[in-house]
Design a protein around this motif. Structure first.
Motif, PDB file in Angstrom:
ATOM      1  N   THR A 382       3.151   8.974 -10.519  1.00 54.22           N
ATOM      2  CA  THR A 382       2.187   9.771 -11.342  1.00 54.22           C
ATOM      3  C   THR A 382       0.891   9.159 -11.780  1.00 54.22           C
ATOM      4  O   THR A 382       0.094  10.211 -12.908  1.00 54.22           O
ATOM      5  CB  THR A 382       2.923  10.391 -12.244  1.00 54.22           C
ATOM      6  N   PHE A 383       0.456   8.280 -12.723  1.00 58.26           N
ATOM      7  CA  PHE A 383      -0.014   7.263 -12.319  1.00 58.26           C
ATOM      8  C   PHE A 383      -1.625   7.944 -12.133  1.00 58.26           C
ATOM      9  O   PHE A 383      -1.344   7.672 -11.054  1.00 58.26           O
ATOM     10  CB  PHE A 383      -0.338   5.760 -12.554  1.00 58.26           C
ATOM     11  N   PRO A 384      -2.508   8.024 -12.681  1.00 59.91           N
ATOM     12  CA  PRO A 384      -3.787   9.003 -12.339  1.00 59.91           C
ATOM     13  C   PRO A 384      -4.717   7.927 -11.735  1.00 59.91           C
ATOM     14  O   PRO A 384      -4.673   6.275 -12.500  1.00 59.91           O
ATOM     15  CB  PRO A 384      -4.330   9.361 -13.741  1.00 59.91           C
ATOM     16  N   LYS A 385      -5.231   7.865 -10.910  1.00 56.84           N
ATOM     17  CA  LYS A 385      -5.934   7.140 -10.285  1.00 56.84           C
ATOM     18  C   LYS A 385      -7.071   6.560 -10.962  1.00 56.84           C
ATOM     19  O   LYS A 385      -7.526   5.732 -11.260  1.00 56.84           O
ATOM     20  CB  LYS A 385      -6.679   8.120  -9.070  1.00 56.84           C
ATOM     21  N   GLU A 386      -7.777   7.354 -11.722  1.00 54.83           N
ATOM     22  CA  GLU A 386      -8.805   7.141 -12.627  1.00 54.83           C
ATOM     23  C   GLU A 386      -8.630   6.055 -13.671  1.00 54.83           C
ATOM     24  O   GLU A 386      -8.880   5.688 -13.403  1.00 54.83           O
ATOM     25  CB  GLU A 386      -9.498   8.170 -13.120  1.00 54.83           C
ATOM     26  N   ARG A 387      -7.647   6.336 -14.132  1.00 50.15           N
ATOM     27  CA  ARG A 387      -6.736   5.173 -15.434  1.00 50.15           C
ATOM     28  C   ARG A 387      -6.341   3.913 -14.041  1.00 50.15           C
ATOM     29  O   ARG A 387      -7.203   2.986 -15.084  1.00 50.15           O
ATOM     30  CB  ARG A 387      -5.836   5.786 -16.204  1.00 50.15           C
ATOM     31  N   TRP A 388      -5.980   4.322 -13.275  1.00 50.52           N
ATOM     32  CA  TRP A 388      -5.277   2.786 -12.434  1.00 50.52           C
ATOM     33  C   TRP A 388      -7.363   2.293 -12.651  1.00 50.52           C
ATOM     34  O   TRP A 388      -7.400   0.244 -12.379  1.00 50.52           O
ATOM     35  CB  TRP A 388      -4.575   2.920 -11.341  1.00 50.52           C
ATOM     36  N   LEU A 389      -8.224   3.073 -12.145  1.00 56.02           N
ATOM     37  CA  LEU A 389      -9.078   2.164 -11.620  1.00 56.02           C
ATOM     38  C   LEU A 389     -10.343   1.350 -13.133  1.00 56.02           C
ATOM     39  O   LEU A 389     -10.215   0.163 -12.260  1.00 56.02           O
ATOM     40  CB  LEU A 389     -10.605   3.013 -10.983  1.00 56.02           C
ATOM     41  N   LYS A 390     -10.003   2.260 -13.911  1.00 54.66           N
ATOM     42  CA  LYS A 390     -10.557   1.465 -15.184  1.00 54.66           C
ATOM     43  C   LYS A 390      -9.531  -0.070 -15.622  1.00 54.66           C
ATOM     44  O   LYS A 390     -10.520  -0.675 -16.008  1.00 54.66           O
ATOM     45  CB  LYS A 390     -10.348   2.665 -16.216  1.00 54.66           C
ATOM     46  N   MET A 391      -8.250   0.135 -14.920  1.00 52.64           N
ATOM     47  CA  MET A 391      -7.469  -1.356 -15.398  1.00 52.64           C
ATOM     48  C   MET A 391      -7.537  -2.715 -14.567  1.00 52.64           C
ATOM     49  O   MET A 391      -8.301  -3.219 -14.433  1.00 52.64           O
ATOM     50  CB  MET A 391      -5.691  -0.675 -15.383  1.00 52.64           C
ATOM     51  N   TRP A 392      -8.241  -2.326 -12.726  1.00 46.23           N
ATOM     52  CA  TRP A 392      -8.163  -2.758 -11.848  1.00 46.23           C
ATOM     53  C   TRP A 392      -9.792  -3.359 -12.467  1.00 46.23           C
ATOM     54  O   TRP A 392      -9.691  -4.620 -12.095  1.00 46.23           O
ATOM     55  CB  TRP A 392      -8.297  -2.235 -10.598  1.00 46.23           C
ATOM     56  N   ASN A 393     -10.481  -2.857 -12.498  1.00 44.50           N
ATOM     57  CA  ASN A 393     -12.198  -3.299 -13.305  1.00 44.50           C
ATOM     58  C   ASN A 393     -12.174  -4.195 -14.385  1.00 44.50           C
ATOM     59  O   ASN A 393     -12.361  -5.156 -14.564  1.00 44.50           O
ATOM     60  CB  ASN A 393     -12.640  -1.818 -13.436  1.00 44.50           C
ATOM     61  N   LYS A 394     -10.704  -3.720 -15.534  1.00 43.08           N
ATOM     62  CA  LYS A 394     -11.026  -4.339 -16.416  1.00 43.08           C
ATOM     63  C   LYS A 394      -9.983  -6.304 -15.949  1.00 43.08           C
ATOM     64  O   LYS A 394     -10.285  -7.083 -16.650  1.00 43.08           O
ATOM     65  CB  LYS A 394      -9.845  -3.421 -17.578  1.00 43.08           C
ATOM     66  N   LEU A 395      -9.145  -5.583 -15.148  1.00 46.02           N
ATOM     67  CA  LEU A 395      -8.470  -6.777 -14.719  1.00 46.02           C
ATOM     68  C   LEU A 395     -10.003  -7.975 -14.053  1.00 46.02           C
ATOM     69  O   LEU A 395      -9.697  -9.501 -14.442  1.00 46.02           O
ATOM     70  CB  LEU A 395      -8.003  -6.773 -13.603  1.00 46.02           C
ATOM     71  N   LYS A 396     -10.361  -7.218 -13.954  1.00 47.26           N
ATOM     72  CA  LYS A 396     -11.530  -8.005 -12.690  1.00 47.26           C
ATOM     73  C   LYS A 396     -12.630  -8.626 -14.614  1.00 47.26           C
ATOM     74  O   LYS A 396     -12.760  -9.755 -13.953  1.00 47.26           O
ATOM     75  CB  LYS A 396     -12.708  -7.371 -11.726  1.00 47.26           C
ATOM     76  N   GLN A 397     -12.939  -7.694 -14.816  1.00 55.03           N
ATOM     77  CA  GLN A 397     -13.294  -8.378 -16.079  1.00 55.03           C
ATOM     78  C   GLN A 397     -13.086  -9.684 -17.062  1.00 55.03           C
ATOM     79  O   GLN A 397     -13.597 -10.357 -17.996  1.00 55.03           O
ATOM     80  CB  GLN A 397     -14.031  -7.741 -17.038  1.00 55.03           C
ATOM     81  N   VAL A 398     -11.950  -9.355 -17.317  1.00 57.81           N
ATOM     82  CA  VAL A 398     -10.988 -10.268 -18.243  1.00 57.81           C
ATOM     83  C   VAL A 398     -10.324 -11.451 -17.331  1.00 57.81           C
ATOM     84  O   VAL A 398      -9.795 -12.453 -17.970  1.00 57.81           O
ATOM     85  CB  VAL A 398      -9.987 -10.146 -19.220  1.00 57.81           C
ATOM     86  N   ALA A 399     -10.245 -11.923 -16.296  1.00 61.17           N
ATOM     87  CA  ALA A 399      -9.656 -12.789 -15.389  1.00 61.17           C
ATOM     88  C   ALA A 399      -9.888 -14.571 -16.058  1.00 61.17           C
ATOM     89  O   ALA A 399      -9.172 -15.090 -15.051  1.00 61.17           O
ATOM     90  CB  ALA A 399      -9.571 -12.179 -13.902  1.00 61.17           C
ATOM     91  N   HIS A 400     -11.076 -14.104 -16.111  1.00 60.72           N
ATOM     92  CA  HIS A 400     -11.996 -16.137 -16.383  1.00 60.72           C
ATOM     93  C   HIS A 400     -11.180 -16.089 -17.096  1.00 60.72           C
ATOM     94  O   HIS A 400     -12.018 -17.415 -17.390  1.00 60.72           O
ATOM     95  CB  HIS A 400     -13.487 -16.017 -16.101  1.00 60.72           C
ATOM     96  N   HIS A 401     -11.138 -15.794 -18.521  1.00 62.55           N
ATOM     97  CA  HIS A 401     -10.682 -16.341 -19.149  1.00 62.55           C
ATOM     98  C   HIS A 401      -9.249 -16.612 -19.561  1.00 62.55           C
ATOM     99  O   HIS A 401      -8.556 -17.667 -19.887  1.00 62.55           O
ATOM    100  CB  HIS A 401     -10.111 -14.427 -20.691  1.00 62.55           C
ATOM    101  N   PHE A 402      -8.268 -16.730 -17.941  1.00 62.61           N
ATOM    102  CA  PHE A 402      -7.239 -17.101 -17.619  1.00 62.61           C
ATOM    103  C   PHE A 402      -6.926 -18.705 -17.002  1.00 62.61           C
ATOM    104  O   PHE A 402      -6.560 -18.770 -15.644  1.00 62.61           O
ATOM    105  CB  PHE A 402      -6.085 -16.119 -16.779  1.00 62.61           C
ATOM    106  N   GLU A 403      -8.702 -18.927 -16.205  1.00 57.68           N
ATOM    107  CA  GLU A 403      -8.840 -19.570 -15.179  1.00 57.68           C
ATOM    108  C   GLU A 403      -9.176 -21.699 -16.341  1.00 57.68           C
ATOM    109  O   GLU A 403      -9.611 -22.244 -17.043  1.00 57.68           O
ATOM    110  CB  GLU A 403     -10.423 -19.747 -14.408  1.00 57.68           C
ATOM    111  N   TYR A 404      -8.101 -22.411 -15.870  1.00 59.48           N
ATOM    112  CA  TYR A 404      -8.434 -23.906 -16.361  1.00 59.48           C
ATOM    113  C   TYR A 404      -8.934 -24.098 -15.278  1.00 59.48           C
ATOM    114  O   TYR A 404      -8.819 -24.242 -13.889  1.00 59.48           O
ATOM    115  CB  TYR A 404      -7.117 -24.094 -16.518  1.00 59.48           C
TER     116      TYR A 404
END
Length: 447
Positions: A382-404
Protein backbone atom coordinates in the motif's frame (compact mmCIF):
# COMPACT_ATOMS: atom_id res chain seq x y z
CA UNK A 1 18.70 74.52 31.56
CA UNK A 2 19.61 72.46 34.62
CA UNK A 3 23.13 72.77 35.99
CA UNK A 4 24.34 73.83 32.57
CA UNK A 5 22.80 70.78 30.82
CA UNK A 6 19.92 70.78 28.38
CA UNK A 7 16.98 68.54 29.30
CA UNK A 8 15.72 67.80 25.75
CA UNK A 9 18.46 65.25 24.75
CA UNK A 10 17.38 62.86 27.55
CA UNK A 11 14.59 61.18 25.50
CA UNK A 12 17.14 60.46 22.76
CA UNK A 13 19.46 58.85 25.28
CA UNK A 14 16.61 56.73 26.62
CA UNK A 15 15.70 55.57 23.11
CA UNK A 16 19.34 54.66 22.41
CA UNK A 17 19.53 52.71 25.68
CA UNK A 18 16.37 50.81 24.82
CA UNK A 19 17.72 49.87 21.39
CA UNK A 20 20.94 48.52 22.91
CA UNK A 21 18.95 46.55 25.49
CA UNK A 22 16.69 45.03 22.82
CA UNK A 23 19.69 43.90 20.77
CA UNK A 24 21.20 42.29 23.85
CA UNK A 25 17.99 40.44 24.68
CA UNK A 26 17.66 39.02 21.16
CA UNK A 27 21.05 37.35 21.50
CA UNK A 28 20.52 36.16 25.08
CA UNK A 29 19.26 32.61 25.66
CA UNK A 30 16.85 33.31 28.52
CA UNK A 31 15.82 29.65 28.59
CA UNK A 32 19.31 28.78 29.78
CA UNK A 33 18.92 31.09 32.76
CA UNK A 34 15.34 30.36 33.75
CA UNK A 35 14.86 26.74 32.60
CA UNK A 36 13.41 24.33 35.15
CA UNK A 37 15.31 21.42 33.55
CA UNK A 38 18.13 19.72 35.45
CA UNK A 39 21.54 21.34 35.07
CA UNK A 40 23.59 18.58 36.71
CA UNK A 41 27.05 18.17 35.17
CA UNK A 42 28.23 14.95 33.53
CA UNK A 43 31.45 14.10 31.74
CA UNK A 44 29.46 12.35 29.01
CA UNK A 45 27.50 15.50 28.27
CA UNK A 46 30.73 17.48 28.15
CA UNK A 47 32.19 15.09 25.58
CA UNK A 48 28.99 15.30 23.55
CA UNK A 49 29.12 19.11 23.59
CA UNK A 50 32.66 19.05 22.27
CA UNK A 51 31.76 16.41 19.68
CA UNK A 52 28.59 18.09 18.45
CA UNK A 53 28.98 19.39 14.88
CA UNK A 54 28.48 23.15 14.52
CA UNK A 55 26.22 22.87 11.52
CA UNK A 56 22.81 21.70 10.49
CA UNK A 57 21.51 20.15 7.33
CA UNK A 58 22.96 17.99 4.64
CA UNK A 59 26.18 17.01 2.95
CA UNK A 60 26.88 20.58 1.89
CA UNK A 61 28.35 21.27 5.33
CA UNK A 62 32.14 21.59 5.21
CA UNK A 63 34.86 21.79 7.81
CA UNK A 64 36.72 25.09 7.73
CA UNK A 65 40.01 23.59 6.54
CA UNK A 66 41.21 20.10 5.58
CA UNK A 67 42.14 17.67 8.32
CA UNK A 68 45.91 17.33 8.59
CA UNK A 69 46.87 13.65 8.64
CA UNK A 70 50.24 12.07 9.35
CA UNK A 71 50.45 8.55 7.90
CA UNK A 72 52.94 6.12 9.42
CA UNK A 73 55.45 4.66 6.97
CA UNK A 74 54.66 1.03 7.70
CA UNK A 75 56.40 -1.67 5.65
CA UNK A 76 54.29 -2.77 2.70
CA UNK A 77 53.74 -6.23 4.20
CA UNK A 78 51.19 -4.49 6.44
CA UNK A 79 49.23 -3.01 3.55
CA UNK A 80 49.74 -2.84 -0.22
CA UNK A 81 52.17 -5.76 -0.17
CA UNK A 82 49.16 -8.01 0.54
CA UNK A 83 47.85 -7.06 -2.91
CA UNK A 84 51.19 -7.58 -4.68
CA UNK A 85 52.52 -10.70 -3.02
CA UNK A 86 55.41 -10.98 -5.47
CA UNK A 87 56.54 -7.47 -4.53
CA UNK A 88 60.13 -7.14 -3.41
CA UNK A 89 61.21 -5.11 -0.38
CA UNK A 90 58.23 -6.16 1.73
CA UNK A 91 59.92 -4.57 4.74
CA UNK A 92 60.04 -1.13 3.11
CA UNK A 93 57.12 1.34 3.01
CA UNK A 94 55.31 2.00 -0.25
CA UNK A 95 56.83 5.08 -1.87
CA UNK A 96 56.01 4.61 -5.55
CA UNK A 97 53.58 7.01 -7.17
CA UNK A 98 52.19 4.02 -9.06
CA UNK A 99 49.48 2.67 -6.79
CA UNK A 100 48.32 -0.93 -7.36
CA UNK A 101 44.60 -1.08 -8.14
CA UNK A 102 42.23 -3.04 -5.96
CA UNK A 103 41.88 -6.50 -7.60
CA UNK A 104 38.79 -6.83 -9.77
CA UNK A 105 38.13 -10.43 -8.75
CA UNK A 106 38.42 -10.15 -5.00
CA UNK A 107 34.90 -11.31 -4.17
CA UNK A 108 33.62 -10.32 -0.76
CA UNK A 109 37.05 -9.07 0.31
CA UNK A 110 36.17 -5.90 -1.59
CA UNK A 111 33.34 -4.97 0.80
CA UNK A 112 35.80 -4.35 3.67
CA UNK A 113 38.49 -2.59 1.59
CA UNK A 114 38.00 0.80 3.29
CA UNK A 115 41.57 0.64 4.66
CA UNK A 116 42.89 0.54 1.08
CA UNK A 117 40.87 3.54 -0.13
CA UNK A 118 41.82 5.65 2.88
CA UNK A 119 45.51 4.87 2.36
CA UNK A 120 45.64 5.59 -1.38
CA UNK A 121 43.76 8.84 -0.74
CA UNK A 122 46.79 9.95 1.31
CA UNK A 123 49.36 8.49 -1.10
CA UNK A 124 47.91 10.33 -4.10
CA UNK A 125 48.28 14.00 -5.09
CA UNK A 126 47.37 16.29 -2.18
CA UNK A 127 45.82 18.97 -4.33
CA UNK A 128 42.28 19.91 -5.26
CA UNK A 129 39.88 22.78 -5.50
CA UNK A 130 38.91 24.55 -2.30
CA UNK A 131 36.54 22.40 -0.27
CA UNK A 132 37.16 19.33 -2.45
CA UNK A 133 39.55 17.48 -0.12
CA UNK A 134 38.49 16.76 3.45
CA UNK A 135 42.03 15.76 4.48
CA UNK A 136 45.63 16.32 3.43
CA UNK A 137 48.77 14.39 4.29
CA UNK A 138 51.49 16.15 6.26
CA UNK A 139 55.12 15.04 6.57
CA UNK A 140 55.70 16.54 10.01
CA UNK A 141 53.91 14.70 12.85
CA UNK A 142 53.99 17.88 14.93
CA UNK A 143 51.66 19.49 12.36
CA UNK A 144 49.15 16.64 12.34
CA UNK A 145 45.61 16.63 13.71
CA UNK A 146 45.41 12.83 13.53
CA UNK A 147 47.67 9.88 12.77
CA UNK A 148 46.60 7.24 10.26
CA UNK A 149 47.84 3.67 10.78
CA UNK A 150 47.91 2.02 7.32
CA UNK A 151 47.48 -1.57 8.47
CA UNK A 152 45.06 -3.57 6.31
CA UNK A 153 43.58 -5.43 9.28
CA UNK A 154 40.50 -6.65 7.38
CA UNK A 155 42.52 -7.88 4.41
CA UNK A 156 44.99 -9.51 6.78
CA UNK A 157 42.18 -11.50 8.36
CA UNK A 158 40.70 -12.43 4.98
CA UNK A 159 44.15 -13.40 3.63
CA UNK A 160 45.81 -15.07 6.60
CA UNK A 161 43.24 -15.88 9.24
CA UNK A 162 39.85 -16.52 7.70
CA UNK A 163 39.49 -20.07 9.00
CA UNK A 164 40.63 -18.90 12.48
CA UNK A 165 42.13 -22.36 13.12
CA UNK A 166 44.52 -22.56 10.19
CA UNK A 167 48.22 -22.23 11.12
CA UNK A 168 48.38 -19.27 8.73
CA UNK A 169 46.28 -17.39 11.29
CA UNK A 170 49.56 -16.83 13.13
CA UNK A 171 50.67 -14.51 10.32
CA UNK A 172 47.68 -12.25 11.00
CA UNK A 173 48.41 -12.34 14.73
CA UNK A 174 52.12 -11.57 14.18
CA UNK A 175 51.27 -8.55 12.02
CA UNK A 176 49.02 -7.22 14.79
CA UNK A 177 51.75 -7.73 17.39
CA UNK A 178 54.28 -5.89 15.22
CA UNK A 179 51.89 -2.96 14.61
CA UNK A 180 51.13 -2.55 18.30
CA UNK A 181 54.83 -2.74 19.17
CA UNK A 182 55.65 -0.04 16.60
CA UNK A 183 52.86 2.23 17.84
CA UNK A 184 53.81 1.96 21.50
CA UNK A 185 57.37 2.99 20.64
CA UNK A 186 56.11 6.03 18.75
CA UNK A 187 56.34 9.40 20.49
CA UNK A 188 53.08 10.45 18.85
CA UNK A 189 51.29 7.47 20.37
CA UNK A 190 52.88 8.01 23.76
CA UNK A 191 51.88 11.67 23.79
CA UNK A 192 48.16 10.97 23.30
CA UNK A 193 47.80 7.38 24.41
CA UNK A 194 46.67 6.68 20.84
CA UNK A 195 43.53 8.80 21.11
CA UNK A 196 44.34 10.80 17.96
CA UNK A 197 45.22 7.71 15.92
CA UNK A 198 42.92 6.26 13.23
CA UNK A 199 42.75 2.49 12.75
CA UNK A 200 40.39 0.76 10.31
CA UNK A 201 38.84 -2.46 11.65
CA UNK A 202 35.91 -2.74 9.24
CA UNK A 203 35.69 -6.52 9.19
CA UNK A 204 34.21 -7.68 12.52
CA UNK A 205 37.21 -10.00 13.02
CA UNK A 206 39.87 -7.46 12.04
CA UNK A 207 42.61 -6.87 14.65
CA UNK A 208 40.81 -9.39 16.85
CA UNK A 209 43.83 -10.49 18.89
CA UNK A 210 44.98 -7.09 20.15
CA UNK A 211 42.04 -4.67 19.90
CA UNK A 212 42.18 -3.99 23.62
CA UNK A 213 45.74 -2.68 23.20
CA UNK A 214 44.62 0.08 20.83
CA UNK A 215 41.02 0.74 21.90
CA UNK A 216 41.67 4.39 22.76
CA UNK A 217 42.10 5.09 19.04
CA UNK A 218 39.45 6.24 16.60
CA UNK A 219 38.24 3.04 14.98
CA UNK A 220 36.64 2.99 11.54
CA UNK A 221 34.03 0.22 11.78
CA UNK A 222 31.10 -1.28 9.89
CA UNK A 223 28.91 -1.28 13.00
CA UNK A 224 29.13 -2.09 16.71
CA UNK A 225 27.50 -5.52 16.70
CA UNK A 226 30.62 -7.53 17.62
CA UNK A 227 32.39 -5.10 19.94
CA UNK A 228 31.97 -4.57 23.69
CA UNK A 229 31.54 -0.93 24.66
CA UNK A 230 35.03 -0.94 26.18
CA UNK A 231 36.42 -1.38 22.65
CA UNK A 232 34.19 0.62 20.33
CA UNK A 233 31.28 3.04 20.59
CA UNK A 234 29.68 5.73 18.46
CA UNK A 235 30.92 8.81 20.30
CA UNK A 236 34.55 7.73 19.82
CA UNK A 237 34.49 5.90 16.50
CA UNK A 238 33.31 6.32 12.91
CA UNK A 239 30.90 4.09 10.98
CA UNK A 240 31.98 3.53 7.38
CA UNK A 241 29.80 2.22 4.54
CA UNK A 242 30.72 -1.11 3.02
CA UNK A 243 32.20 -0.97 -0.46
CA UNK A 244 29.32 -2.06 -2.71
CA UNK A 245 29.98 -5.22 -4.71
CA UNK A 246 27.36 -4.69 -7.43
CA UNK A 247 27.93 -2.09 -10.13
CA UNK A 248 26.32 1.30 -9.56
CA UNK A 249 23.25 2.03 -11.67
CA UNK A 250 24.38 4.84 -14.00
CA UNK A 251 21.56 5.23 -16.52
CA UNK A 252 18.54 4.81 -14.28
CA UNK A 253 16.32 7.14 -16.28
CA UNK A 254 13.08 5.19 -16.75
CA UNK A 255 10.05 7.36 -17.42
CA UNK A 256 8.07 5.36 -14.84
CA UNK A 257 10.46 3.40 -12.56
CA UNK A 258 7.66 2.53 -10.14
CA UNK A 259 5.86 0.48 -12.79
CA UNK A 260 8.96 -0.80 -14.59
CA UNK A 261 10.31 -2.35 -11.38
CA UNK A 262 8.06 -5.39 -11.36
CA UNK A 263 9.34 -7.10 -8.18
CA UNK A 264 7.93 -5.59 -5.01
CA UNK A 265 10.57 -6.86 -2.54
CA UNK A 266 13.98 -8.42 -3.24
CA UNK A 267 16.39 -10.44 -1.11
CA UNK A 268 19.29 -12.61 -2.18
CA UNK A 269 21.83 -13.93 0.32
CA UNK A 270 22.51 -16.40 3.10
CA UNK A 271 19.45 -17.22 5.19
CA UNK A 272 21.11 -18.99 8.13
CA UNK A 273 23.01 -16.40 10.17
CA UNK A 274 24.13 -15.92 13.78
CA UNK A 275 22.94 -13.53 16.49
CA UNK A 276 20.29 -11.06 15.32
CA UNK A 277 20.50 -12.70 11.90
CA UNK A 278 18.06 -15.37 13.04
CA UNK A 279 15.39 -13.01 11.69
CA UNK A 280 16.31 -14.11 8.16
CA UNK A 281 14.95 -17.60 8.76
CA UNK A 282 11.72 -16.16 10.10
CA UNK A 283 11.38 -13.81 7.14
CA UNK A 284 12.05 -16.67 4.72
CA UNK A 285 9.06 -18.54 6.14
CA UNK A 286 6.82 -15.45 5.97
CA UNK A 287 7.89 -14.08 2.59
CA UNK A 288 9.34 -17.04 0.69
CA UNK A 289 6.17 -18.02 -1.16
CA UNK A 290 4.75 -14.57 -1.78
CA UNK A 291 4.24 -14.03 -5.51
CA UNK A 292 5.54 -10.42 -5.46
CA UNK A 293 8.66 -11.23 -3.45
CA UNK A 294 11.99 -12.66 -4.59
CA UNK A 295 13.57 -14.34 -1.53
CA UNK A 296 16.55 -16.54 -2.38
CA UNK A 297 19.20 -18.33 -0.34
CA UNK A 298 22.50 -17.97 -2.19
CA UNK A 299 26.28 -17.77 -1.89
CA UNK A 300 28.46 -14.80 -2.78
CA UNK A 301 29.87 -15.62 -6.23
CA UNK A 302 30.59 -13.63 -9.36
CA UNK A 303 27.41 -15.00 -10.89
CA UNK A 304 25.56 -14.17 -7.69
CA UNK A 305 26.71 -10.55 -7.77
CA UNK A 306 25.41 -10.19 -11.32
CA UNK A 307 22.08 -11.77 -10.41
CA UNK A 308 21.78 -9.46 -7.40
CA UNK A 309 22.50 -6.42 -9.58
CA UNK A 310 19.74 -7.31 -12.03
CA UNK A 311 17.35 -8.23 -9.24
CA UNK A 312 17.83 -5.00 -7.32
CA UNK A 313 17.46 -2.87 -10.44
CA UNK A 314 14.12 -4.48 -11.20
CA UNK A 315 12.73 -4.17 -7.64
CA UNK A 316 11.03 -1.33 -5.78
CA UNK A 317 12.21 -2.40 -2.34
CA UNK A 318 15.30 -4.31 -1.24
CA UNK A 319 15.23 -6.19 2.04
CA UNK A 320 18.11 -5.63 4.44
CA UNK A 321 17.72 -7.87 7.49
CA UNK A 322 20.47 -8.18 10.06
CA UNK A 323 23.04 -10.91 9.46
CA UNK A 324 25.95 -11.97 11.67
CA UNK A 325 26.16 -8.24 12.45
CA UNK A 326 23.47 -5.54 12.21
CA UNK A 327 24.76 -4.22 8.88
CA UNK A 328 25.93 -5.75 5.62
CA UNK A 329 27.07 -4.81 2.14
CA UNK A 330 23.54 -5.45 0.86
CA UNK A 331 22.31 -2.07 2.11
CA UNK A 332 24.85 -0.17 0.00
CA UNK A 333 24.27 -2.41 -3.01
CA UNK A 334 20.62 -1.38 -2.75
CA UNK A 335 21.49 2.33 -2.49
CA UNK A 336 23.64 2.36 -5.63
CA UNK A 337 20.93 0.30 -7.39
CA UNK A 338 18.32 2.93 -6.40
CA UNK A 339 16.21 0.23 -4.75
CA UNK A 340 14.52 1.58 -1.60
CA UNK A 341 16.14 -0.24 1.36
CA UNK A 342 13.85 -1.97 3.85
CA UNK A 343 16.04 -2.16 6.96
CA UNK A 344 15.13 -4.75 9.59
CA UNK A 345 17.30 -4.36 12.66
CA UNK A 346 17.02 -3.16 16.23
CA UNK A 347 20.68 -2.22 16.59
CA UNK A 348 21.97 -0.87 13.29
CA UNK A 349 24.14 2.26 13.12
CA UNK A 350 24.52 4.04 9.79
CA UNK A 351 27.38 6.03 8.24
CA UNK A 352 27.28 9.82 7.88
CA UNK A 353 24.00 10.08 9.74
CA UNK A 354 24.80 13.59 11.00
CA UNK A 355 24.71 14.68 7.35
CA UNK A 356 22.29 12.21 5.77
CA UNK A 357 18.71 11.48 6.82
CA UNK A 358 18.16 7.85 5.83
CA UNK A 359 14.42 8.10 6.38
CA UNK A 360 14.26 10.18 3.20
CA UNK A 361 15.10 7.09 1.12
CA UNK A 362 14.76 4.04 3.41
CA UNK A 363 12.12 2.23 5.44
CA UNK A 364 12.83 0.95 8.95
CA UNK A 365 11.18 -1.95 10.76
CA UNK A 366 11.98 -3.49 14.11
CA UNK A 367 12.50 -7.24 14.19
CA UNK A 368 9.13 -7.72 15.88
CA UNK A 369 7.35 -5.59 13.26
CA UNK A 370 8.99 -7.44 10.38
CA UNK A 371 8.05 -10.93 11.60
CA UNK A 372 4.48 -10.00 12.53
CA UNK A 373 2.42 -11.94 9.97
CA UNK A 374 1.25 -9.71 7.14
CA UNK A 375 2.49 -6.44 8.63
CA UNK A 376 5.54 -5.84 6.42
CA UNK A 377 3.82 -6.80 3.16
CA UNK A 378 0.76 -4.70 3.96
CA UNK A 379 3.00 -1.64 4.37
CA UNK A 380 4.85 -2.27 1.12
CA UNK A 381 1.83 -3.18 -0.99
CA UNK A 382 0.00 0.00 0.00
CA UNK A 383 3.04 2.26 -0.22
CA UNK A 384 2.10 5.42 -2.21
CA UNK A 385 3.68 5.74 -5.64
CA UNK A 386 4.40 9.44 -5.17
CA UNK A 387 6.29 8.84 -1.94
CA UNK A 388 8.28 5.98 -3.51
CA UNK A 389 9.30 8.19 -6.43
CA UNK A 390 10.59 10.82 -4.00
CA UNK A 391 12.70 8.14 -2.30
CA UNK A 392 13.97 6.85 -5.65
CA UNK A 393 15.04 10.36 -6.65
CA UNK A 394 16.73 10.86 -3.28
CA UNK A 395 18.67 7.61 -3.72
CA UNK A 396 20.02 8.94 -7.00
CA UNK A 397 21.07 12.15 -5.24
CA UNK A 398 22.90 10.50 -2.32
CA UNK A 399 24.46 7.47 -4.06
CA UNK A 400 27.77 9.28 -4.74
CA UNK A 401 28.39 9.54 -0.98
CA UNK A 402 28.84 5.77 -0.95
CA UNK A 403 31.40 5.56 -3.76
CA UNK A 404 34.99 4.58 -2.98
CA UNK A 405 37.25 5.61 -5.84
CA UNK A 406 40.73 6.77 -6.77
CA UNK A 407 41.28 9.58 -7.38
CA UNK A 408 38.67 10.62 -4.85
CA UNK A 409 35.91 13.07 -5.71
CA UNK A 410 34.23 15.74 -3.64
CA UNK A 411 31.83 14.34 -1.02
CA UNK A 412 32.51 10.72 -1.98
CA UNK A 413 32.84 8.01 0.68
CA UNK A 414 36.49 8.62 1.59
CA UNK A 415 36.08 12.40 1.83
CA UNK A 416 32.97 11.88 3.95
CA UNK A 417 34.92 9.56 6.27
CA UNK A 418 37.75 12.03 6.77
CA UNK A 419 35.18 14.69 7.52
CA UNK A 420 33.61 12.45 10.14
CA UNK A 421 37.02 11.92 11.73
CA UNK A 422 37.64 15.67 11.69
CA UNK A 423 34.58 16.18 13.88
CA UNK A 424 36.00 13.84 16.52
CA UNK A 425 38.99 16.11 17.14
CA UNK A 426 37.49 18.43 19.82
CA UNK A 427 36.54 15.44 21.99
CA UNK A 428 39.93 13.82 21.35
CA UNK A 429 41.78 16.96 22.43
CA UNK A 430 39.57 17.30 25.50
CA UNK A 431 40.42 13.73 26.54
CA UNK A 432 44.15 14.23 25.92
CA UNK A 433 44.32 17.49 27.89
CA UNK A 434 42.29 16.18 30.84
CA UNK A 435 44.39 13.02 31.06
CA UNK A 436 47.58 15.06 31.31
CA UNK A 437 46.45 17.09 34.33
CA UNK A 438 44.18 14.71 36.29
CA UNK A 439 45.78 13.14 39.36
CA UNK A 440 43.00 10.53 39.63
CA UNK A 441 42.00 9.71 36.01
CA UNK A 442 38.79 7.86 36.88
CA UNK A 443 37.62 10.00 39.81
CA UNK A 444 34.06 10.29 38.44
CA UNK A 445 33.68 6.50 38.54
CA UNK A 446 34.66 6.38 42.22
CA UNK A 447 31.89 8.69 43.42
Amino acid sequence: MFGGWAVKPLPCLCILALLILSLFLTTLDLKGYFSTESTSFSYTSLIEQHSRPNYRGSHTAQCESPLKVYMYDLPRRFNLGMLKKNSSDMDLPWTSSKIPPWPQRSGLKKQHSIEYWMMVYLLGPQIGEEGERAAVRVADPDQADVFYVPFFASLSFNTHGQTMRDPETEIDKKLQIDVVDMLKRSKSWQRSGGRDHVIVIHHPNAFRFLRDEVNASIFVVADFGRYPRSVSFLRKDVVAPYVHVVDKYVNDDSSDPFESRTTLLYFRGRIKRKDEGYVRLQLAKILGNHKRVHFEDSLATTEGFEAAKQGMRSSRFCLHPAGDTPSSCRLFDAIVSHCVPVIVSDRIELPFEDEIDYQEFSLFFSVNEAVWPGYLMQKLETFPKERWLKMWNKLKQVAHHFEYQYPAKKDDAVNMLWRQIHRKIPAVNLAIHRTKRLKIPDWWERR
